[in-house]
Design an enzyme around this catalytic site. Structure first.
Site, PDB file in Angstrom:
ATOM      1  N   GLU A  25      -7.063-154.548   2.608  1.00  0.00           N
ATOM      2  CA  GLU A  25      -6.779-153.464   3.570  1.00  0.00           C
ATOM      3  C   GLU A  25      -5.742-153.959   4.568  1.00  0.00           C
ATOM      4  O   GLU A  25      -5.885-155.020   5.155  1.00  0.00           O
ATOM      5  CB  GLU A  25      -8.056-153.025   4.283  1.00  0.00           C
ATOM      6  N   ARG A  70      -4.568-152.182   7.337  1.00  0.00           N
ATOM      7  CA  ARG A  70      -4.587-151.528   8.647  1.00  0.00           C
ATOM      8  C   ARG A  70      -5.039-152.452   9.768  1.00  0.00           C
ATOM      9  O   ARG A  70      -4.721-152.225  10.945  1.00  0.00           O
ATOM     10  CB  ARG A  70      -5.541-150.332   8.554  1.00  0.00           C
ATOM     11  N   GLY A  71      -5.808-153.487   9.394  1.00  0.00           N
ATOM     12  CA  GLY A  71      -6.361-154.363  10.429  1.00  0.00           C
ATOM     13  C   GLY A  71      -7.793-154.000  10.735  1.00  0.00           C
ATOM     14  O   GLY A  71      -8.517-154.757  11.376  1.00  0.00           O
ATOM     15  N   THR A 124      -5.531-145.993  -1.944  1.00  0.00           N
ATOM     16  CA  THR A 124      -4.585-146.146  -0.828  1.00  0.00           C
ATOM     17  C   THR A 124      -4.451-144.888   0.028  1.00  0.00           C
ATOM     18  O   THR A 124      -3.681-144.880   0.992  1.00  0.00           O
ATOM     19  CB  THR A 124      -3.209-146.584  -1.360  1.00  0.00           C
ATOM     20  N   GLY A 125      -5.150-143.820  -0.309  1.00  0.00           N
ATOM     21  CA  GLY A 125      -5.283-142.691   0.613  1.00  0.00           C
ATOM     22  C   GLY A 125      -4.085-141.773   0.758  1.00  0.00           C
ATOM     23  O   GLY A 125      -3.332-141.530  -0.187  1.00  0.00           O
ATOM     24  N   GLY A 147      -2.737-123.531  10.488  1.00  0.00           N
ATOM     25  CA  GLY A 147      -4.075-123.036  10.848  1.00  0.00           C
ATOM     26  C   GLY A 147      -5.116-123.472   9.840  1.00  0.00           C
ATOM     27  O   GLY A 147      -6.045-122.739   9.526  1.00  0.00           O
ATOM     28  N   HIS A 190     -40.432-123.441  10.596  1.00  0.00           N
ATOM     29  CA  HIS A 190     -40.173-122.456  11.654  1.00  0.00           C
ATOM     30  C   HIS A 190     -40.392-123.101  13.026  1.00  0.00           C
ATOM     31  O   HIS A 190     -41.360-123.840  13.191  1.00  0.00           O
ATOM     32  CB  HIS A 190     -41.140-121.275  11.512  1.00  0.00           C
TER      33      HIS A 190
HETATM   34  P1  FAD Z   1      -7.823-143.388   3.419  1.00  0.00           P
HETATM   35  O1  FAD Z   1      -8.955-143.118   4.297  1.00  0.00           O
HETATM   36  O2  FAD Z   1      -6.487-142.852   3.798  1.00  0.00           O
HETATM   37  O3  FAD Z   1      -7.762-144.964   3.291  1.00  0.00           O
HETATM   38  C1  FAD Z   1      -6.756-145.624   2.601  1.00  0.00           C
HETATM   39  C2  FAD Z   1      -6.583-146.999   3.195  1.00  0.00           C
HETATM   40  O4  FAD Z   1      -5.760-147.763   2.337  1.00  0.00           O
HETATM   41  C3  FAD Z   1      -5.885-147.003   4.550  1.00  0.00           C
HETATM   42  O5  FAD Z   1      -6.680-147.621   5.519  1.00  0.00           O
HETATM   43  C4  FAD Z   1      -4.591-147.772   4.308  1.00  0.00           C
HETATM   44  O6  FAD Z   1      -4.245-148.603   5.399  1.00  0.00           O
HETATM   45  C5  FAD Z   1      -4.942-148.609   3.106  1.00  0.00           C
HETATM   46  N1  FAD Z   1      -3.790-148.971   2.276  1.00  0.00           N
HETATM   47  C6  FAD Z   1      -2.828-148.143   1.783  1.00  0.00           C
HETATM   48  N2  FAD Z   1      -1.975-148.832   1.012  1.00  0.00           N
HETATM   49  C7  FAD Z   1      -2.388-150.119   1.030  1.00  0.00           C
HETATM   50  C8  FAD Z   1      -1.917-151.306   0.410  1.00  0.00           C
HETATM   51  N3  FAD Z   1      -0.860-151.295  -0.399  1.00  0.00           N
HETATM   52  N4  FAD Z   1      -2.572-152.467   0.658  1.00  0.00           N
HETATM   53  C9  FAD Z   1      -3.679-152.479   1.458  1.00  0.00           C
HETATM   54  N5  FAD Z   1      -4.160-151.378   2.060  1.00  0.00           N
HETATM   55  C10 FAD Z   1      -3.538-150.219   1.828  1.00  0.00           C
HETATM   56  N6  FAD Z   1     -12.479-135.607   5.707  1.00  0.00           N
HETATM   57  C11 FAD Z   1     -13.768-135.208   5.704  1.00  0.00           C
HETATM   58  O7  FAD Z   1     -14.405-135.264   4.668  1.00  0.00           O
HETATM   59  N7  FAD Z   1     -14.376-134.752   6.847  1.00  0.00           N
HETATM   60  C12 FAD Z   1     -13.711-134.658   8.017  1.00  0.00           C
HETATM   61  O8  FAD Z   1     -14.281-134.248   9.023  1.00  0.00           O
HETATM   62  C13 FAD Z   1     -12.356-135.061   8.062  1.00  0.00           C
HETATM   63  N8  FAD Z   1     -11.654-134.985   9.213  1.00  0.00           N
HETATM   64  C14 FAD Z   1     -10.368-135.424   9.231  1.00  0.00           C
HETATM   65  C15 FAD Z   1      -9.674-135.337  10.421  1.00  0.00           C
HETATM   66  C16 FAD Z   1      -8.371-135.766  10.495  1.00  0.00           C
HETATM   67  C17 FAD Z   1      -7.637-135.693  11.807  1.00  0.00           C
HETATM   68  C18 FAD Z   1      -7.746-136.323   9.333  1.00  0.00           C
HETATM   69  C19 FAD Z   1      -6.344-136.838   9.389  1.00  0.00           C
HETATM   70  C20 FAD Z   1      -8.437-136.397   8.140  1.00  0.00           C
HETATM   71  C21 FAD Z   1      -9.746-135.941   8.070  1.00  0.00           C
HETATM   72  N9  FAD Z   1     -10.469-135.987   6.881  1.00  0.00           N
HETATM   73  C22 FAD Z   1     -11.763-135.552   6.864  1.00  0.00           C
HETATM   74  C23 FAD Z   1      -9.876-136.488   5.617  1.00  0.00           C
HETATM   75  C24 FAD Z   1     -10.336-137.933   5.336  1.00  0.00           C
HETATM   76  O9  FAD Z   1      -9.964-138.749   6.407  1.00  0.00           O
HETATM   77  C25 FAD Z   1      -9.723-138.435   4.040  1.00  0.00           C
HETATM   78  O10 FAD Z   1      -9.994-137.530   2.992  1.00  0.00           O
HETATM   79  C26 FAD Z   1     -10.285-139.795   3.654  1.00  0.00           C
HETATM   80  O11 FAD Z   1     -10.015-140.741   4.651  1.00  0.00           O
HETATM   81  C27 FAD Z   1      -9.697-140.265   2.323  1.00  0.00           C
HETATM   82  O12 FAD Z   1     -10.216-141.513   1.999  1.00  0.00           O
HETATM   83  P2  FAD Z   1      -9.400-142.549   1.106  1.00  0.00           P
HETATM   84  O13 FAD Z   1     -10.269-143.750   1.000  1.00  0.00           O
HETATM   85  O14 FAD Z   1      -8.929-141.901  -0.132  1.00  0.00           O
HETATM   86  O15 FAD Z   1      -8.073-142.892   1.934  1.00  0.00           O
END
Ligand code: FAD
Length: 473
Positions: free
Chosen positions: A36, A38-39, A149-150, A187, A452
């Site tokens: 990861e 991000r730190g 990686t999100g 929205g 209830h």
């Molecule tokens: P991420 O959470 O994006 O994590 C991916 C991680 O991979 C990151 O930390 C990144 O730094 C790391 N990374 C990327 N590339 C590399 C690399 N090459 N090497 C090492 N590390 C790497 N979802 C809900 O279900 N409920 C909610 O209430 C909700 N609210 C949200 C509110 C906001 C403001 C936002 C922006 C999103 C919200 N979401 C919510 C969506 C949710 O955050 C995401 O769907 C979820 O975080 C996805 O998880 P993930 O593990 O796929 O990716």
């Protein structure tokens, strides 16, 4: 400083998808690591998504409730009730810190090796880690790799985010002061949640939405309409059918130009802060996916099969960076399933039954199909609705806005979808998810005893209305 290591499973990304995958793999006895960059662990969700937004939503709601409802609830407040933005942000940060730190503790508990750095492909079995803390880069050999990686906020062409006056979903969670005026492009759920927060704290909020309804895809049209009505009553302004053309910052003001899609008229509004919340896009930069020729679709999602495998059977991909709803719980379930596929050869996620929740007040939650989807598929269905105004607990709590709506197969009454707008809808939807997962009919729900006085009685009575009369309405 990293040494060269070998692992059974290496997960790239420590978000909800990645950290669930890593912990599950370790629990199953696999030597597991997570990279990861991000730190801190927890990804978008814990650091700049679900968690900080819910902290602000909850505390701004409490403030707003105290301010606007105290006297009717018989609470006497002496002096002015005011938000303290610095402390609100402190509370948010403390929650984030506890939860991200908690994931690190879990990694230690289950023996997941944590590499703090950017992970990238050298070849199909070797990953390079570039440490973020200036240590020596290392190569890790992995039998299995899970990419998690999100995603990142989608940019709006021509509008530059400065995280001060023009912000994205990250910037809007940390504004230094409450803007007098906040304009929001989009929205959808993030736009409406953030609009709720800042409106409660005192901003005049205007939502500019290209579509003619709010809530985005998936939200039932009837629910979307009701939601807009409630949010409007709370003071949010809506410009639907608004095609934003550009936004320019001049000094401390942002000028937004949009076209009224219906009339073609071009209008301008000025705002102190503009939030661009037009969705998220998959994130895979820094991964060096080209080195192994991973396949991407048009939307830059990594292509996988039903067992999360890329074109390499030992490289899987889960969460926001691949197909499906961009939701934390969907990513989490995929993480668990991916790890189980590696060790056990089987895993389970039902994509027809992924709940979605908007944490506004009242909350909005749904799972399964909505009416529009069923109509398009030619499915014959019946609906049943029960309003919270007829529920004793909602009345007791003086929190009666909204309803529970069931959609069931016209013949068998099998539950096909549940759509709730109301207090605690996000908790209540869990019962609907369970009902759909086990193929329950509306009568099955009606025959189950509900305590209830609880809001969940509205859920039961809504199920009854599909095939019979409810008792309390
Ligand atoms: P991420 O959470 O994006 O994590 C991916 C991680 O991979 C990151 O930390 C990144 O730094 C790391 N990374 C990327 N590339 C590399 C690399 N090459 N090497 C090492 N590390 C790497 N979802 C809900 O279900 N409920 C909610 O209430 C909700 N609210 C949200 C509110 C906001 C403001 C936002 C922006 C999103 C919200 N979401 C919510 C969506 C949710 O955050 C995401 O769907 C979820 O975080 C996805 O998880 P993930 O593990 O796929 O990716």
């Amino acid at each position: 400083l990293f040494s060269t290591k070998k692992h059974d499973v290496v997960v790239i990304g420590g978000g909800p998808g990645g950290y669930f995958a890593a912990i599950r793999a370790a629990q199953l006895g696999l030597d597991t690591a997570c990279i990861e960059k991000r730190g801190s662990l927890g990804g978008t969700c814990l650091n700049v998504g679900c968690i900080p937004s819910k902290a602000l939503l909850n505390n701004s709601h409490l403030y707003h409730q105290v301010k606007t409802e105290s006297s009717k609830r018989g609470i006497h407040i002496q002096g002015e009730v005011k938000p303290n933005l610095v402390n609100l942000m402190k509370a948010k940060k403390a929650t984030v810190k506890q939860l991200t730190g908690g994931v690190e503790i879990l990694f230690r508990k289950y023996g997941v090796t944590y590499y703090k750095g950017n992970g990238s492909f050298v070849d199909e079995h070797n990953l390079k880690v570039d440490p973020i803390d200036g240590g020596i880069e290392a190569t890790i050999e992995a039998k299995n790799i899970i990419i998690a990686t999100g995603s990142e906020p989608s940019p709006f062409p021509g509008i530059e985010i400065d995280q001060e006056r023009i912000v994205d979903s990250t910037g809007v969670l940390s504004l230094a002061e409450t803007p007098k005026r906040l304009a929001i492009i989009g929205g959808g759920i993030i736009g409406l949640e953030m609009g709720s927060v800042w409106s409660r704290l005192g901003s005049e909020v205007t939502i500019l939405e290209f579509q003619t309804a709010i809530g985005g895809a998936g939200m039932d049209a009837e629910v979307a309409k009701a939601t807009q009505k409630f949010l409007k009553k709370q003071g949010l302004n809506f410009q639907l059918g608004a095609k934003v053309r550009k936004a320019t910052r001049t000094g401390d003001e942002v000028d937004i130009e949009f076209e009224d899609v219906k009339t073609g008229e071009v209008k301008n509004i000025q705002s102190d802060v503009l939030l661009v919340a037009v969705g998220r896009r998959p994130y895979s930069s820094g991964l060096n996916a080209e080195a192994i020729g991973l396949e991407f679709d048009k939307k830059k999602r990594i292509v996988i099969d039903s067992e999360y495998r890329t074109k390499y059977s030992h490289i899987q991909c889960i969460g926001d960076v691949t197909f499906g709803a961009m939701l934390a719980h969907k990513a989490e379930d995929e993480g668990v399933a991916a790890a189980e596929y590696i060790k056990l050869g089987t895993g389970h996620v039902n994509y027809d039954n992924i709940p979605a929740v908007m944490y506004s007040h009242p909350e909005v939650a749904w799972t399964g199909k909505n009416e529009e989807e069923l109509k398009a598929a030619g499915v014959k269905y019946k609906t049943g609705k029960f309003p919270f105004v007829a529920n004793s607990r909602a009345k007791t709590n003086m929190d009666t806005e909204g309803f529970v709506k069931f959609i069931a197969d016209a013949e068998t009454q099998k539950v096909l979808g549940v759509h709730i707008i109301g207090p605690n809808a996000g908790e209540m939807i869990a019962e609907a998810v369970l009902a759909i997962e086990y193929g329950a009919s509306c009568e099955d729900i009606y025959r189950v005893c509900h305590a209830h006085p609880t809001l969940s009685e509205a859920f039961k009575e809504a199920a009854m209305t599909v095939f019979d009369k409810p008792i309390n309405y």
